[in-house]
Design a protein around this motif. Structure first.
Motif, PDB file in Angstrom:
ATOM      1  N   LEU A   1      16.227  15.280   8.061  1.00 55.49           N
ATOM      2  CA  LEU A   1      15.737  14.400   7.002  1.00 55.49           C
ATOM      3  C   LEU A   1      14.404  13.771   7.388  1.00 55.49           C
ATOM      4  N   CYS A   2      14.285  13.309   8.619  1.00 59.50           N
ATOM      5  CA  CYS A   2      13.041  12.652   9.044  1.00 59.50           C
ATOM      6  C   CYS A   2      11.869  13.624   8.995  1.00 59.50           C
ATOM      7  N   ARG A   3      12.097  14.870   9.319  1.00 65.27           N
ATOM      8  CA  ARG A   3      11.019  15.862   9.219  1.00 65.27           C
ATOM      9  C   ARG A   3      10.585  16.030   7.766  1.00 65.27           C
ATOM     10  N   LEU A   4      11.536  16.066   6.849  1.00 66.48           N
ATOM     11  CA  LEU A   4      11.210  16.177   5.427  1.00 66.48           C
ATOM     12  C   LEU A   4      10.509  14.916   4.920  1.00 66.48           C
ATOM     13  N   LEU A   5      10.919  13.760   5.414  1.00 64.01           N
ATOM     14  CA  LEU A   5      10.286  12.504   5.004  1.00 64.01           C
ATOM     15  C   LEU A   5       8.839  12.427   5.480  1.00 64.01           C
ATOM     16  N   ASP A   6       8.546  13.004   6.641  1.00 60.95           N
ATOM     17  CA  ASP A   6       7.161  13.055   7.116  1.00 60.95           C
ATOM     18  C   ASP A   6       6.309  13.884   6.154  1.00 60.95           C
ATOM     19  N   GLU A   7       6.866  15.007   5.694  1.00 59.39           N
ATOM     20  CA  GLU A   7       6.127  15.833   4.740  1.00 59.39           C
ATOM     21  C   GLU A   7       5.967  15.108   3.405  1.00 59.39           C
TER      22      GLU A   7
ATOM     23  N   SER B   1       0.839  -1.197   0.000  1.00 57.03           N
ATOM     24  CA  SER B   1       0.000   0.000   0.000  1.00 57.03           C
ATOM     25  C   SER B   1       0.879   1.255   0.000  1.00 57.03           C
ATOM     26  N   VAL B   2       0.270   2.372  -0.394  1.00 55.37           N
ATOM     27  CA  VAL B   2       0.980   3.648  -0.378  1.00 55.37           C
ATOM     28  C   VAL B   2       1.471   3.953   1.030  1.00 55.37           C
ATOM     29  N   ARG B   3       0.602   3.739   2.020  1.00 56.03           N
ATOM     30  CA  ARG B   3       0.971   4.029   3.408  1.00 56.03           C
ATOM     31  C   ARG B   3       2.144   3.167   3.852  1.00 56.03           C
ATOM     32  N   ASP B   4       2.078   1.865   3.588  1.00 52.38           N
ATOM     33  CA  ASP B   4       3.143   0.962   4.028  1.00 52.38           C
ATOM     34  C   ASP B   4       4.457   1.276   3.332  1.00 52.38           C
ATOM     35  N   ARG B   5       4.390   1.632   2.050  1.00 53.91           N
ATOM     36  CA  ARG B   5       5.620   1.979   1.324  1.00 53.91           C
ATOM     37  C   ARG B   5       6.216   3.273   1.868  1.00 53.91           C
ATOM     38  N   ALA B   6       5.349   4.233   2.193  1.00 52.26           N
ATOM     39  CA  ALA B   6       5.837   5.500   2.730  1.00 52.26           C
ATOM     40  C   ALA B   6       6.521   5.289   4.074  1.00 52.26           C
ATOM     41  N   ILE B   7       5.900   4.485   4.935  1.00 51.07           N
ATOM     42  CA  ILE B   7       6.483   4.213   6.247  1.00 51.07           C
ATOM     43  C   ILE B   7       7.804   3.465   6.103  1.00 51.07           C
ATOM     44  N   ALA B   8       7.824   2.445   5.234  1.00 49.04           N
ATOM     45  CA  ALA B   8       9.044   1.659   5.046  1.00 49.04           C
ATOM     46  C   ALA B   8      10.152   2.504   4.434  1.00 49.04           C
ATOM     47  N   ASP B   9       9.795   3.379   3.509  1.00 46.84           N
ATOM     48  CA  ASP B   9      10.789   4.263   2.889  1.00 46.84           C
ATOM     49  C   ASP B   9      11.402   5.191   3.928  1.00 46.84           C
ATOM     50  N   ARG B  10      10.559   5.735   4.818  1.00 51.83           N
ATOM     51  CA  ARG B  10      11.073   6.610   5.866  1.00 51.83           C
ATOM     52  C   ARG B  10      12.022   5.857   6.783  1.00 51.83           C
ATOM     53  N   GLU B  11      11.644   4.639   7.185  1.00 52.54           N
ATOM     54  CA  GLU B  11      12.493   3.841   8.069  1.00 52.54           C
ATOM     55  C   GLU B  11      13.840   3.556   7.404  1.00 52.54           C
TER      56      GLU B  11
END
Length: 208
Positions: free
Chosen positions: A140-146, A112-122
């Protein structure tokens, strides 16, 4: 406070709470069966992370996704990907590589988009952590949240094909071999897809 912060943060990043929507302290406190004090503390913490905006009358809203300043955001994201990848290639340990590989495996399994976004951030947080500069990691983590909120707003920008996985694999290989220049190059190329896909999506679906 950690519970309230985590709950609000996930709702904001998943767009359950839409950008610009008000945050009702009283309703939230009642929902979680707690006083308003920890709720207010969580809001202040989220404001420091850029996810909440506190208004002059002390009410709070979910921070908007600033598409007007999309270019400087992408410039900052690209720069932070590059500098953290360079430092990771220079300073990583075997334990760091193992942690990055675990994150890459999660990304590969995500659908899913959500799971890929979370995994990409990690994954990118783990790469940044290998560089041993907590300031860069925080930025970087702040930018990844955005970026996660952008993915939710524009899901067509998320690459469902193996390209994103192969980019990660190539970056991991460069970090493993301590090839600083190649890690820099690949990190820069990694954000090019997002930049291009967002531009195309915004042309098809203008926000204004």
């Amino acid at each position: 406070m950690d519970l309230v912060h985590a709950l609000l943060r996930e709702e904001i990043l998943d767009l359950v709470r839409a950008p610009g929507s008000p945050i009702d302290e009283i309703h939230l406190a009642q929902r979680l069966f707690m006083s308003r004090t920890p709720v207010r503390a969580a809001i202040v913490r989220l404001a420091s992370e850029g996810l909440v905006t506190v208004l002059p009358n002390r009410s709070a809203i979910v921070s908007t996704v600033d598409l007007v300043n999309l270019r400087p955001f992408l410039e900052a994201l690209t720069l932070m990907h590059r500098v953290t990848a360079r430092l990771a290639a220079e300073r990583r340990t075997e334990a760091d590589l193992a942690a990055i590989r675990v994150c890459q495996a999660r990304f590969t399994r995500a659908r899913s988009v959500r799971d890929r976004a979370i995994a990409d951030r990690e994954l990118h947080a783990a790469i940044a952590g290998a560089g041993r500069n907590p300031y860069y990691t925080t930025l970087l983590c702040r930018l990844l949240d955005e970026e996660r909120r952008l993915w939710c707003l524009h899901p067509s920008t998320v690459d469902p094909h193996p390209e994103g996985m192969s980019q990660h694999e190539a970056l991991l290989a460069a970090i493993t071999s301590r090839d600083i220049a190649q890690a820099d190059h690949l990190a820069q190329a990694h954000t090019l897809h997002l930049r291009t896909a967002l531009a195309q999506d915004l042309r098809r679906h203008p926000p204004f």
